[in-house]
Design a protein around this motif. Structure first.
Motif, mmCIF file in Angstrom:
data_model
loop_
_atom_site.group_PDB
_atom_site.id
_atom_site.type_symbol
_atom_site.label_atom_id
_atom_site.label_comp_id
_atom_site.label_asym_id
_atom_site.label_seq_id
_atom_site.Cartn_x
_atom_site.Cartn_y
_atom_site.Cartn_z
ATOM 1 N N ARG A 95 0.861 -1.183 0.000
ATOM 2 C CA ARG A 95 0.000 0.000 0.000
ATOM 3 C C ARG A 95 0.898 1.233 0.000
ATOM 4 N N VAL A 96 0.651 2.129 -0.944
ATOM 5 C CA VAL A 96 1.565 3.244 -1.162
ATOM 6 C C VAL A 96 0.810 4.567 -1.123
ATOM 7 N N ALA A 97 1.409 5.540 -0.444
ATOM 8 C CA ALA A 97 0.921 6.919 -0.488
ATOM 9 C C ALA A 97 1.855 7.733 -1.374
ATOM 10 N N VAL A 98 1.276 8.471 -2.304
ATOM 11 C CA VAL A 98 2.025 9.304 -3.242
ATOM 12 C C VAL A 98 1.710 10.758 -2.925
ATOM 13 N N ILE A 99 2.723 11.524 -2.526
ATOM 14 C CA ILE A 99 2.478 12.888 -2.066
ATOM 15 C C ILE A 99 3.425 13.850 -2.776
ATOM 16 N N SER A 100 2.861 14.774 -3.535
ATOM 17 C CA SER A 100 3.628 15.813 -4.209
ATOM 18 C C SER A 100 3.676 17.042 -3.312
ATOM 19 N N THR A 101 4.864 17.610 -3.133
ATOM 20 C CA THR A 101 4.980 18.832 -2.347
ATOM 21 C C THR A 101 5.342 19.997 -3.258
ATOM 22 N N GLY A 102 4.830 21.177 -2.902
ATOM 23 C CA GLY A 102 5.151 22.377 -3.677
ATOM 24 C C GLY A 102 3.966 23.323 -3.741
ATOM 25 N N SER A 103 4.153 24.538 -3.288
ATOM 26 C CA SER A 103 3.072 25.529 -3.323
ATOM 27 C C SER A 103 2.736 25.946 -4.752
ATOM 28 N N GLU A 104 3.616 25.597 -5.684
ATOM 29 C CA GLU A 104 3.397 25.977 -7.088
ATOM 30 C C GLU A 104 2.532 24.993 -7.857
ATOM 31 N N LEU A 105 2.166 23.878 -7.231
ATOM 32 C CA LEU A 105 1.534 22.797 -7.977
ATOM 33 C C LEU A 105 0.035 23.010 -8.172
ATOM 34 N N VAL A 131 -2.127 2.218 -4.685
ATOM 35 C CA VAL A 131 -2.101 3.579 -4.169
ATOM 36 C C VAL A 131 -3.281 3.756 -3.210
ATOM 37 N N VAL A 132 -2.987 4.038 -1.952
ATOM 38 C CA VAL A 132 -4.046 4.241 -0.960
ATOM 39 C C VAL A 132 -4.259 5.712 -0.644
ATOM 40 N N LEU A 133 -3.327 6.559 -1.087
ATOM 41 C CA LEU A 133 -3.475 7.994 -0.884
ATOM 42 C C LEU A 133 -2.667 8.715 -1.950
ATOM 43 N N ALA A 134 -3.296 9.675 -2.623
ATOM 44 C CA ALA A 134 -2.599 10.559 -3.567
ATOM 45 C C ALA A 134 -2.942 11.980 -3.153
ATOM 46 N N ALA A 135 -1.923 12.778 -2.853
ATOM 47 C CA ALA A 135 -2.174 14.106 -2.311
ATOM 48 C C ALA A 135 -1.123 15.097 -2.792
ATOM 49 N N ARG A 136 -1.470 16.395 -2.669
ATOM 50 C CA ARG A 136 -0.541 17.490 -2.897
ATOM 51 C C ARG A 136 -0.555 18.363 -1.654
ATOM 52 N N VAL A 137 0.608 18.794 -1.218
ATOM 53 C CA VAL A 137 0.679 19.693 -0.067
ATOM 54 C C VAL A 137 1.582 20.869 -0.409
ATOM 55 N N ALA A 138 1.346 21.979 0.256
ATOM 56 C CA ALA A 138 2.149 23.183 0.045
ATOM 57 C C ALA A 138 3.514 23.017 0.706
ATOM 58 N N ALA A 184 15.507 27.012 0.805
ATOM 59 C CA ALA A 184 14.815 27.679 1.911
ATOM 60 C C ALA A 184 13.435 27.104 2.166
ATOM 61 N N TYR A 185 12.826 26.495 1.167
ATOM 62 C CA TYR A 185 11.469 25.970 1.317
ATOM 63 C C TYR A 185 11.470 24.482 0.970
ATOM 64 N N GLU A 186 11.887 23.666 1.915
ATOM 65 C CA GLU A 186 12.002 22.223 1.696
ATOM 66 C C GLU A 186 11.183 21.514 2.765
ATOM 67 N N PRO A 187 9.882 21.311 2.527
ATOM 68 C CA PRO A 187 8.988 20.848 3.597
ATOM 69 C C PRO A 187 9.255 19.430 4.083
ATOM 70 N N VAL A 188 9.715 18.533 3.204
ATOM 71 C CA VAL A 188 10.002 17.172 3.655
ATOM 72 C C VAL A 188 11.209 17.191 4.590
ATOM 73 N N ARG A 189 12.221 17.915 4.203
ATOM 74 C CA ARG A 189 13.384 18.051 5.084
ATOM 75 C C ARG A 189 12.962 18.730 6.395
ATOM 76 N N GLY A 190 12.131 19.752 6.305
ATOM 77 C CA GLY A 190 11.683 20.446 7.503
ATOM 78 C C GLY A 190 10.883 19.563 8.436
ATOM 79 N N ALA A 191 10.134 18.630 7.864
ATOM 80 C CA ALA A 191 9.300 17.757 8.683
ATOM 81 C C ALA A 191 10.082 16.639 9.350
ATOM 82 N N PHE A 192 11.137 16.153 8.689
ATOM 83 C CA PHE A 192 11.809 14.944 9.175
ATOM 84 C C PHE A 192 13.253 15.139 9.617
#
Length: 415
Positions: free
Chosen positions: A189-199, A230-237, A268-276
């Motif tokens: 089971r896979v979650a696919v998450i795109s990050t980027g406020s531009e998306l 795919v159990v989750l497909a999402a986009r986050v800022a 300066a805006y790297e949310p995955v790095r910022g989260a983990f």
């Protein structure tokens, strides 16, 4: 945590870290028709022989070879037809000297017969041959055109081995061998998450500063191609808290793997790095490859594997093929987890990045065994349009400074 500053890890080192963290998923028993594309956790064994019985390989006549050994066009042998054996019958008629049975392809061969004479080797064909038949050519040998019971598989033989995918050919063979149920691993089971406020979501109108999220659809199809769900497909800022929230959602949905795109570099805006970063679960590393240098990987307390891939589409495609796909197949217990590779000859010249292994989207000519870049724009990781023409990746070692026409190139085939 992060890899040592300034150091670059090899592709093999990064992949080894990934695979060391993989634990095969649980197995379950399924009806064979409901197990398509799954990986066998135990061999599927034949319930009966294939073929199930001696049967005819041709439309023609079941005969005793000795009766027609002298047959020729100049000296035909006439036999009396004493039985008719269409497909599906179970009859086993006796054949005395000078007798034959008309038989169709796949029908059980009479025990008394030791050869089949195709109708093409007789006079008159099949339509008017229920009384007698004239044989114009002798069988090449005893046993001619008889498919012997068990010549393909015997009951108890492995039809599909553990670690193999139950594709169309394998499923068909299992059904032919009387297999009813198979033991297979659960689909990851896979979650696919795109990050980027531009998306933008697919279908939204593009504007200055905003671009379509092509990584999400790309990964969804790549995940499906790896026989995962795919159990989750999402986009986050570009927000670390949003990444933490969507991670919790993915874990709640039972994700075995979370794949992020973007947000793993040192900007300066790297949310995955910022989260983990700094939490001890996900490591951020620089890998000596192009594209795909920034990589993140780790394991959560829930045992969920987390991949952080770069944000450019070609980087995503390459990183998935090199790291994520092997992990998904290893989770399934697949024996072979890597794409096939072959050597091709470059029929175009291109540049390579210094000190990094190159994975170049490429077009191959299978007939001529040649390879060339899929786009004239070079190897930029942002060149998403070139992916539409690519069906392979040309892999160039880090020590190669440039590719010339005629060079032998290692190619990973992805289609």
């Amino acid at each position: 945590m992060s890899a040592a500053s300034g150091s670059r890890r090899s592709v093999e080192e990064q992949l080894a870290r990934v695979l060391d963290a993989v634990r095969p998923l649980p197995a379950e028993t399924r009806a064979v028709r409901d197990a398509a594309h799954r990986t066998l956790a135990a061999a599927a064994t034949a319930a009966h022989d294939i073929p199930l019985f001696d049967n005819s390989a041709m439309d023609g006549f079941a005969v005793r070879a000795a009766d027609v050994a002298s047959a020729s066009a100049e000296n035909p042998v006439e036999l009396r037809v004493v039985a008719d054996l269409p497909a599906g019958v179970s009859d086993d008629p006796p054949l005395a000297a000078g007798e034959a049975a008309r038989i169709m392809t796949g029908s059980p061969a009479p025990t008394a017969a030791d050869a089949i004479v195709p109708f093409e080797d007789t006079a008159g064909g099949l339509a008017d041959s229920l009384g007698d038949v004239r044989v114009l050519r002798a069988p090449a040998s005893a046993g001619a055109f008889i498919r012997r019971r068990g010549a393909d598989l015997r009951a108890g033989d492995a039809v599909v081995h553990a670690g193999e995918r139950l594709g169309a050919f394998q499923l068909s063979a299992a059904v032919a061998a009387g297999v009813d149920d198979v033991t297979v691993t659960r689909a990851p089971r896979v979650a696919v998450i795109s990050t980027g406020s531009e998306l933008l979501a697919p279908g939204e109108a593009a504007t200055r500063g905003r671009i379509p999220d092509s990584n999400g659809p790309l990964l969804e199809l790549l995940v499906a191609d790896a026989d995962a769900e795919v159990v989750l497909a999402a986009r986050v800022a570009d927000d670390a808290e949003a990444v933490r929230t969507v991670t919790a959602t993915a874990v709640e949905r039972g994700a075995d793997v979370i794949v992020f795109t973007g947000g793993v570099s040192a900007g300066a805006y790297e949310p995955v790095r910022g989260a983990f970063d700094g939490r001890g679960q996900v490591e951020f590393a620089s890998v000596a490859m192009q594209p795909g240098k920034p990589q993140a990987f780790g394991v959560l307390d829930s045992s969920t594997l987390v991949f952080g891939l770069p944000g450019n589409p070609v980087s995503v495609a390459v990183s998935f093929e090199v790291f994520v796909r092997p992990a998904l197949l290893a989770l399934q217990g697949r024996t072979e987890i890597h794409r096939p590779r072959a050597s091709f000859t470059a029929d175009a010249a291109w540049t390579t990045p210094p000190g990094r292994r190159q994975y170049l989207p490429a077009v191959v000519d299978l007939a001529n065994r040649t390879v060339r870049p899929a786009t004239a724009g070079g190897s930029g990781s942002h060149l998403a349009g070139g992916l539409a023409r690519a069906h392979a990746f040309a892999i160039v070692p880090a020590e190669v400074e440039a590719v010339a026409v005629g060079d032998a190139i290692d190619v990973m085939l992805v289609e």
